[in-house]
Design an enzyme around this catalytic site. Structure first.
Site, PDB file in Angstrom:
ATOM      1  N   ASP A 322      65.088  71.242 -53.818  1.00 24.10           N
ATOM      2  CA  ASP A 322      66.481  71.306 -54.232  1.00 24.10           C
ATOM      3  C   ASP A 322      66.911  69.901 -54.623  1.00 24.10           C
ATOM      4  OD1 ASP A 322      69.151  72.591 -54.419  1.00 24.10           O
ATOM      5  OD2 ASP A 322      69.612  71.174 -52.818  1.00 24.10           O
ATOM      6  N   THR A 324      70.035  68.335 -55.077  1.00 26.28           N
ATOM      7  CA  THR A 324      71.082  67.681 -54.302  1.00 26.28           C
ATOM      8  C   THR A 324      70.681  67.588 -52.840  1.00 26.28           C
ATOM      9  OG1 THR A 324      72.734  68.588 -55.819  1.00 26.28           O
ATOM     10  CG2 THR A 324      73.530  67.702 -53.725  1.00 26.28           C
ATOM     11  N   ASP A 574      69.300  71.407 -48.386  1.00 30.13           N
ATOM     12  CA  ASP A 574      70.270  70.895 -47.423  1.00 30.13           C
ATOM     13  C   ASP A 574      71.558  71.717 -47.384  1.00 30.13           C
ATOM     14  OD1 ASP A 574      71.374  70.193 -49.857  1.00 30.13           O
ATOM     15  OD2 ASP A 574      72.113  68.252 -49.157  1.00 30.13           O
TER      16      ASP A 574
END
Length: 818
Positions: A322, A324, A574
């Site tokens: 991912d 970000t 996250d």
């Protein structure tokens, strides 16, 4: 909670109909509480503590081991019941392991806000998140986390960061009538919102419902061991019956053995054969190896949520990242100023300072605070807060210490072209500014333009751009790349691990980030056009590396598509939007900055957020897999020769040649103790699938070689017609033969031998020599020195079996090179 921020006069200027102006009354709240309309979601995992204990203790395998243990105690042979300790250890480790996972899941929490601010009986009150009820009016301010899904009633530049839910890092403007979702964070403005969904019905609760269901990480080692135990469980009964018949026949038949009481020793032989078949120590040692690996990784700030996850990353051939919070640090930083005119319009630095210091500034404007100071100066005549729908904000000054006029900060394509409709004329100031911004944006930077509108005032209640604006400077911003990302990704590429970048952001932005960390990417794939057909989705996943605008459900489907192609997939993330994908992946990895829900379902958590910890995890996983494969050959060889001995001796009506305690002795010296050291030694061999096939291809023929050697020894002894055939002498010779052949197998599986492995081998040989000559050990194990002819026979069996083992090792090495 008192609000220390300055309020604008135009704040909360828009309204829609909703609850009474003063919010719900005390009676309204009590009524909703009685009807179960409070913000409480069920938090139980799928298995209770009793169910966990029952699943790990009340098994057919444990029933067999436990029954054997109890029978030996009843027969007074407690010395032969030492194997019960391994069975207890296996059950305890299983219960503790799953209970730890259950505790993590029970703590699963998307909403981290401990309190909620609501309007009730005309006053603003702080209450527990769980006490929020349907139709409550939430009072939202910058920095708050939304505690339940709500419809916006009043909005004063209200913006929500929904990156934890959707993966998109850009704040979203929330106008009157739109919804703010539970789990999102208010980053700018303020307002009120009426709660429309609570508890299990809220967006965050629905998103993470699947994450609360317990599941174990997919472990090839554990799956292989479970398969072996299932096979053995079904083989135990027929083998036990064959051994029982052989034992009774060797004692004169069933009637005579029962009448003479010899059936008790026969039963001990049956139990010995049954327990010998079960690789008790292998299961225990695997758990110990995983646990030691977990401790080592914990020292490097990597939390292992489940022991078998140590193995997981070593098997991974696709790593989904991912953007970000994984490749980037999840925040926007100011990059630089690009002036457009010579000289630049005076006062632009002061204007940027005002935008940065504005209490209702969005995340982008706040990045300017360190570069552009603001001393207060003359107050603004009017201002328009930033809106993601408008994509600009403005401030108007009346002169004084700051230049009179209006300043506009926003997206270049909106600020400079919106009024003309047809776009800016090439060569004009607006055209030059747009060209400059386009060039900067193509490099992956975010661009914002500061424009001056002269004396034209922009009213807050009529937020429209003036017809004539002059671009002054272009500002660039970038996402902070993790400093360890480039090196770590290069390592995985060198190791043959394919990379997939999956994000909720614009695919062009994601592709630019990917290029900045060294990936060879031209364009990103817009996930809004992903095919629904599973096979087409698999083809897209195989073709592209970078994906943008990906929804949480799509992430899960993308991981599943890779798995259908035979890949072992790891997923990092996250945000709560990553929860479903992390749950679906073979190995979920969360950063330290992750949402609580994400960390709860992840198998690995990087506690210090350092992406470069992953190569160390890979190395530890490889060590665990390679070493467990090595020691599994020891344990499975023992299982193979135990079955072969039991069946052959039973069919030939020969007594089983060992007592349980004697098998415990030989197992300890040739398998248990050395395997413990071998399992913890360094081993950098790359992972190769087929752990069980390789182990059995060596263990089964090795077991047959040992069984043939022992059978030859016993057939010789029983046919010699001398005192050599006495049970004590025969058992002692069999123990010596088994111990020496076991040490021979140990030397084979330990290769290539280094100083440490050689030291273990020498220590086990020395221990065997000492114990066989120690009176106390001889008495406990019921061992005697065999006659000379039996010693020669045992020696011949060992040498013959050892030479055949060497041939097997050579053939196996050619077929499965290291």
């Amino acid at each position: 909670m008192a609000d220390s921020r300055r309020q604008r006069p135009e704040l909360l200027h828009r309204r829609v109909s909703g609850p009474p102006a003063g919010g719900l009354s005390r009676g309204d709240v009590a009524s909703r509480m009685r009807h179960g309309l409070a913000n409480q979601a069920p938090d139980a995992t799928s298995r209770s503590l009793w169910e966990i204990v029952r699943a790990n203790v009340l098994t057919l395998f444990n029933a067999i081991v436990g029954t054997s243990f109890v029978l030996l105690l009843l027969l007074g042979s407690w010395q032969d019941a030492l194997f019960g300790l391994s069975a207890v250890g296996n059950s305890v480790i299983g219960v503790v392991q799953e209970y730890r996972a259950k505790v993590s899941l029970d703590r699963l929490a998307v909403l981290e806000a401990p309190r909620a601010r609501v309007l009730r009986d005309g006053t603003v009150q702080e209450i527990a998140t769980a006490d929020v009820v349907l139709d409550d009016v939430l009072v939202l301010r910058a920095g708050d986390q939304v505690t339940a899904d709500a419809a916006v009633l009043e909005s004063g530049g209200l913006e929500a960061d929904e990156s934890l839910l959707t993966g998109e890092s850009d704040p979203v403007d929330r106008e009157v009538g739109s919804e703010v979702l539970s789990g999102s964070i208010i980053v700018a403005g303020r307002g009120t919102a009426r709660v429309v969904r609570v508890g299990a019905e809220s967006f965050a609760s629905r998103l993470t419902a699947d994450a609360k269901r317990f599941s174990l990480v997919n472990s090839e080692i554990r799956n292989s061991l479970d398969r072996i135990l299932r096979w053995l469980t079904w083989a135990l009964l027929p083998v036990a019956l064959i051994v029982a018949n052989g034992e009774m026949q060797s004692r004169g038949g069933w009637e005579q053995a029962i009448a003479s009481g010899a059936w008790t020793s026969a039963l001990v032989g049956v139990i010995a054969s049954v327990i010998a078949m079960i690789p008790l120590g292998l299961v225990l040692l695997s758990s110990v190896a995983f646990a030691v690996g977990g401790v080592r990784l914990a020292g490097n700030k990597v939390l292992i949520q489940e022991l078998a996850a140590v193995e997981g990353l070593a098997r991974v051939d696709v790593l989904c990242l991912d953007k970000t919070g994984t490749l980037t640090e999840g925040q926007i930083v100011f990059d630089g100023v690009h002036e457009l005119a010579e000289p630049a319009e005076p006062g632009w630095e002061h204007a940027l300072g005002w935008f940065a210091a504005d209490p209702e500034a969005n995340a982008t404007s706040r990045c300017l605070e360190a570069a552009f100071g603001h001393n207060g100066g003359n107050p603004a005549v009017s201002s328009v807060p930033f809106s993601s729908a408008r994509k600009w904000s403005s401030v108007t000054f009346d002169g004084g210490s700051q230049r009179r006029g209006s300043w506009i900060l926003g997206a270049p394509e909106v600020v400079l072209t919106e009024r003309s409709g047809a776009g800016a004329v090439a060569g004009s100031p607006a055209g030059v500014a747009l060209g400059k911004a386009g060039q900067l944006a193509a490099s992956g930077l975010r661009t914002v333009v500061l424009a001056y509108a002269g004396d034209t005032a922009i009213a807050a209640d009529k937020a429209t751009l003036p017809s004539d604006v002059k671009p002054v400077v272009v500002l660039t911003f970038r996402e902070q790349i993790r400093p360890d990302a480039r090196q770590t990704l290069a390592y995985f590429r060198e190791e043959g691990v394919a990379l997939k970048i999956i994000s909720g952001d614009d695919p062009r932005t994601v592709a630019a980030i990917a290029r900045s960390v060294g990936l060879d990417v031209v364009d990103g794939y817009d996930a809004r056009t992903l095919p629904a057909d599973p096979r087409l989705l698999e083809e897209v996943m195989a073709t592209y590396m970078v994906f943008g605008r990906v929804s949480p459900d799509q992430k899960k489907d993308m991981v599943a598509a890779l798995q259908r192609r035979g890949h072992t997939v790891a997923m990092t993330g996250d945000g709560v939007n990553d929860v479903l994908a992390l749950k679906e992946a073979d190995l979920g990895i969360a950063m330290n900055s992750a949402a609580a829900a994400t960390k709860a379902v992840a198998r690995l958590v990087l506690l210090d957020g350092r992406f470069d910890r992953l190569p160390g995890v890979l190395a530890e996983g490889r060590r665990v897999i390679a070493n467990i494969e090595r020691v599994s050959k020891l344990f499975l060889s023992k299982t193979a020769y135990s079955i072969a001995i039991a069946v052959s001796f039973g069919l030939l009506n020969l007594q089983f040649p060992f007592l349980p305690r004697q098998l415990s002795f030989t197992d300890g010296l040739t398998i248990g103790i050395p395997a413990f050291f071998l399992a913890l030694m360094a081993n950098a061999r790359p992972y190769r699938p087929g752990f069980l096939r390789r182990s059995l291809s060596f263990a089964m023929p090795a077991g047959l070689i040992v069984a043939a050697s022992l059978l030859g020894l016993n057939v010789y002894a029983n046919s010699s017609g001398s005192a050599a055939a006495s049970p004590e002498a025969l058992q002692s010779a069999s123990v010596l033969t088994l111990a020496l052949l076991g040490l021979w197998i140990l030397s084979v599986v330990s290769r290539p031998l280094d100083a440490k492995k050689l030291a273990v081998l020498i220590a086990m040989c020395t221990a065997l020599l000492v114990l066989l000559n120690l009176p106390l050990a001889q008495e406990f194990l019921k061992l005697t020195l065999p006659p000379a002819d039996m010693l020669w026979a045992a020696g011949a069996a060992v040498v013959g079996g050892g030479l055949v083992l060497e041939v097997l090792a050579w053939v196996h090495g050619r077929k499965f090179p290291r």
